[in-house]
Write an enzyme that holds these catalytic residues in place. Structure first.
Site, PDB file in Angstrom:
ATOM      1  N   ASP A  59       0.777  -1.242   0.000  1.00  0.00           N
ATOM      2  CA  ASP A  59       0.000   0.000   0.000  1.00  0.00           C
ATOM      3  C   ASP A  59       0.808   1.291   0.000  1.00  0.00           C
ATOM      4  O   ASP A  59       1.758   1.423   0.758  1.00  0.00           O
ATOM      5  CB  ASP A  59      -0.869   0.079   1.269  1.00  0.00           C
ATOM      6  CG  ASP A  59      -1.711  -1.164   1.516  1.00  0.00           C
ATOM      7  OD1 ASP A  59      -2.462  -1.145   2.500  1.00  0.00           O
ATOM      8  OD2 ASP A  59      -1.615  -2.127   0.752  1.00  0.00           O
ATOM      9  N   GLN A  75       4.236   0.728   2.233  1.00  0.00           N
ATOM     10  CA  GLN A  75       4.510  -0.510   2.978  1.00  0.00           C
ATOM     11  C   GLN A  75       5.662  -1.230   2.280  1.00  0.00           C
ATOM     12  O   GLN A  75       5.630  -1.434   1.055  1.00  0.00           O
ATOM     13  CB  GLN A  75       3.267  -1.408   2.976  1.00  0.00           C
ATOM     14  CG  GLN A  75       2.063  -0.778   3.669  1.00  0.00           C
ATOM     15  CD  GLN A  75       2.125  -0.937   5.179  1.00  0.00           C
ATOM     16  OE1 GLN A  75       1.826  -1.986   5.722  1.00  0.00           O
ATOM     17  NE2 GLN A  75       2.504   0.120   5.883  1.00  0.00           N
ATOM     18  N   SER A 119      -0.865   0.305   7.309  1.00  0.00           N
ATOM     19  CA  SER A 119      -1.195   1.515   6.545  1.00  0.00           C
ATOM     20  C   SER A 119      -1.849   2.626   7.342  1.00  0.00           C
ATOM     21  O   SER A 119      -2.380   2.407   8.432  1.00  0.00           O
ATOM     22  CB  SER A 119      -2.092   1.132   5.368  1.00  0.00           C
ATOM     23  OG  SER A 119      -1.385   0.273   4.506  1.00  0.00           O
ATOM     24  N   GLU A 239     -11.083  -2.504   3.650  1.00  0.00           N
ATOM     25  CA  GLU A 239      -9.694  -2.060   3.861  1.00  0.00           C
ATOM     26  C   GLU A 239      -9.504  -0.713   3.171  1.00  0.00           C
ATOM     27  O   GLU A 239     -10.271  -0.357   2.277  1.00  0.00           O
ATOM     28  CB  GLU A 239      -8.716  -3.064   3.233  1.00  0.00           C
ATOM     29  CG  GLU A 239      -8.836  -4.465   3.806  1.00  0.00           C
ATOM     30  CD  GLU A 239      -7.677  -5.357   3.386  1.00  0.00           C
ATOM     31  OE1 GLU A 239      -6.895  -5.739   4.267  1.00  0.00           O
ATOM     32  OE2 GLU A 239      -7.568  -5.663   2.180  1.00  0.00           O
TER      33      GLU A 239
END
Lengths: 575, 173
Positions: A59, A75, A119, A239
């Protein structure tokens, strides 16, 4: 209002003086034994997409602009080409194209993130200071939300960050009934006229995806709202939610806290179950602190997507320097893990796109940022001409593995279009059944990219036109079924219906080709499809580019293609 | 007579107390969860037979069942790896040896990358990475099977790994 601001400033001063230097000298990394030196020959590495020199990424995190410099965090696994040991890697840029790498900004160092720094997002406070809210994994493997602020605001690169000693600021408890393994990805917060900050965090309850809402006056003490900002049944875990305003009738972006009659709101979520994202356009009700999608918006996996191919964990931010809303996204590999470990890396970031509300008000439109065009080199232009049914024309003179192609098709014989079977409602299935080699009436016509000399390998991005119920329907496909002779790759086809009327306008396609990624934009950004492909023959200087028409009817086209230069991802920092 | 009756009564009471709590047996509630979970996988019978015979299933929630299946996947991959090593010690034709070496590398990926990623993702609550990792194990097994131009000595093993991989990926989902 003044009191809240003063309190917030006080808390910051307190934090900065009271915070212990928690950046431990030894980083707590698991030993993931996937080390072996990566291959020398790297035909799949991209030249103008963002990716670090090696290892796993996922991410994009906390993107922002601060004092004229863009920041991208992401990430990253410093130890291998698979997910694990995740930290926030960090790069900065003046143009979103060429980047300067820095040391990781956030990595495990407190109880509240000792098992992972997942995240999160940046919020720019009213006086310009950026702060980060992110998900940490605590010693009990629970998902919690933490705050980090810049250690030194006079460092334009904002290389170091300090964490609040009060972390976690939001956590699952028996009182709030939050599921500890379904509570992550805080968004950028928005400030109401009542001086209260709001933020949402992705979650679920049973199979209902939801956006948990928290409120705060000082950004430190957060109180969970009784009701979520929004939820939808049977969508599973939400998400990377993203919630932001868009102007009605303008391509310009606005600050995340803007509300009122000139804007609509967008709620986007990434679905863990299907690995697709979807968004709705609707209204934010400040009084009730909820979001209601407009009538007609599809609030599920069948809804509108930013991208109908490989595209996930996306996040937008407001670029205050150019008044635009910019979209970033993670494109993972479609190759096997064994192949990823051999090449030593996995994952790239999409080309940043600007995002705005379509004039119809019913969907968003995207387009690659204009800055990417400065990488355009040698141009080849094919002026308006006919492409007969069953023919193809090679586009020579550009580096086929590293190119930007824009083509526009005009159709005169619309009556010859095939009739759309009313049961064909899933564009992805339709593109899987009718790949590029299946002849049609009007179409398939489009581009053959990353094609080998004998066409044993090619990736086809194309359109088919159908006669629907009292209008024409345009189907856009990205066909990966023959993209590679290596069968360990995921060669799924992708598709989308393109809201363009071929009787009144040209059908246009732009494809950004970069070794193992093809990002395609139909109808000037009304439908986008990104694909990852790994040809074995059509690599380096052995790849070809063609415009093709495998329908029975002729089409007219004009085309421009540019070789793309390499972006610099390793610029030195000036300090 | 009265003594016999007494013994019978005591025995019945003892049986009533102890029978439901017999060690290792899977309880009715758990059987329902196993069956419900396995119905959502492409290989119901494989799924059920693995979970019902594993004593850890009795206290497991769905994440727990997923972890059990990943553990079984690990065991099968380990077994196949050991078998490959054994075969490689023998006198082999060139193409078979090449195929086996390729398979050793592929199964190494399953054990060193896929399994640890799946476990960590399940424990920390990011199931999509576990699903992709479990799925990838099947891809590596399939790739191993294709490494042999002629007859594959690993067909059974590869199929077994592919089956458990597809079940594990489905449970995670």
């Amino acid at each position: 209002m003044a009191i809240s601001s003063a309190w917030l400033v006080f808390c910051f001063l307190l934090l900065r003086h009271a915070v212990v230097e928690l950046e431990a000298s030894h980083h707590v990394y698991r030993n993931l034994q996937v080390s072996s030196s990566p291959s020398e020959h790297q035909p799949y590495r991209t030249s103008y997409h963002f990716q670090p020199p090696q290892n796993w990424i996922n991410d994009p995190n906390g993107p922002m602009i601060y004092r004229g410099l863009y920041h991208l965090f992401y990430q990253y696994n410093p130890k291998g080409a698979v997910w694990g040991n995740i930290v926030w890697a960090h790069s900065t840029s003046t143009d979103l194209v060429n980047w300067t790498p820095h040391e990781p900004a956030i990595y495990p160092s407190q109880q509240s993130d000792i098992n992972g720094c997942w995240s999160g997002s940046t919020t720019i406070l009213p006086w310009g200071t950026p702060v980060i809210l992110y998900t940490g994994i605590d010693p009990q493997d629970q998902q919690v939300q933490n705050l980090a602020i810049p250690k030194n605001l006079s460092d334009p690169y904002l290389r170091e960050w300090v964490k609040s000693p009060k972390n976690p600021l939001m956590a699952p408890t028996s009182a709030n009934q939050i599921n500890a393994s379904s509570f992550r990805d805080p968004t950028s917060a928005w400030l109401g006229p009542d001086g209260t900050w709001r933020v949402i965090i992705g979650s679920k309850r049973h199979t209902r995806g939801l956006a948990i809402l928290y409120r705060s006056k000082d950004f430190i003490r957060w109180v969970k709202s009784q009701h979520p900002l929004h939820s939808a049944k049977d969508t599973g875990m939400w998400e990377c939610p993203d919630f932001f305003p868009v102007l009605v009738n303008s391509e310009l972006g606005v600050d995340t806290s803007i509300m009122g009659p000139d804007v609509k709101h967008v709620l986007k979520v990434s679905l863990d179950n299907t690995k697709h994202e979807y968004y709705t356009i609707g209204t934010y009700n400040l009084g009730k602190d909820n979001y209601v999608p407009d009538k007609g918006q599809v609030d599920s996996d069948s809804g509108l997507r930013y991208d109908y191919g490989k595209y996930y964990a996306s996040k937008t931010f407001f670029d205050s320097a150019k008044n635009r809303r910019i979209l970033l996204g993670w494109i993972n590999e479609s190759s096997s893990v064994n192949d990823d470990i051999k090449k030593g890396w996995s994952g790239v970031q999409a080309i940043p796109r600007i995002l705005w509300l379509d004039t119809s008000g019913k969907q968003l439109v995207q387009w690659p940022i204009r800055e990417i065009e400065k990488l355009r080199g040698h141009e080849v232009h094919l002026p308006k001409q006919v492409l007969e049914g069953g023919s193809a024309l090679e586009v020579s003179g550009v580096t086929a593995v590293q190119a930007d192609v824009e083509v526009s098709f005009g159709i005169s014989e619309l009556e010859k279009a095939e009739v759309l079977n009313p049961s064909w409602t899933n564009p992805q299935e339709l593109c899987s059944k009718k790949g590029a080699s299946v002849k049609g009436g009007l179409g398939p016509f489009g581009l053959l990219v990353l094609a080998s000399k004998g066409l044993q390998e090619y990736t086809a991005v194309f359109f088919r036109i159908f006669k629907g119920h009292n209008k024409y329907v345009v189907l856009m496909c990205s066909d990966q079924s023959r993209s590679s002779l290596n069968n360990n790759n995921d060669k799924t086809n992708y598709g989308a219906f393109l809201d363009v009327d071929p009787s009144r306008e040209k059908v246009s396609l732009r494809s950004l080709i970069d070794h193992s990624i093809v990002e395609s934009f139909g109808g000037k950004g009304k439908a986008c499809i990104t694909a990852r492909v790994y040809p074995t023959l059509a690599i380096d200087d052995k790849a070809h580019l063609h415009v093709f028409n495998n329908g029975t009817e002729n089409v007219q086209f004009t085309l421009s293609a540019w070789s793309m230069k390499k972006a610099r991802l390793d610029l030195e920092s000036k300090l | 007579m009265k003594l016999l009756l007494l013994i019978f009564l005591v025995q019945s009471v003892l049986q009533t107390i102890y029978l439901p709590a017999s060690q290792g047996a899977v309880q009715p509630m758990d059987v329902r969860l196993i069956e419900q979970t396995c119905k959502q996988t492409p290989l119901y019978d494989v799924c059920v037979s693995i979970l019902k015979s594993d004593s850890r299933s009795s206290k497991a929630d769905v994440t727990g069942l997923a972890l059990i299946m990943v553990d079984v996947l690990k065991a099968k991959a380990t077994g196949t790896t050991n078998y490959i090593k054994t075969l490689l010690r023998g006198n082999l034709k060139g193409d078979v040896r090449r195929g086996l070496s390729s398979c050793a590398d592929l199964y190494n990926t399953v054990l060193e990358a896929d399994i640890p990623v799946a476990i960590e993702a399940l424990q920390k609550g990011d199931p999509k990475f576990a699903e992709q990792a479990a799925n990838d194990a099947g891809i590596e097994a399939r790739s191993c099977e294709s490494s042999f131009s002629g007859h594959s000595p690993l067909t059974e093993s590869n199929k077994s790994v592919q089956d458990v991989s597809s079940v594990a990926a489905a449970i995670v989902r």
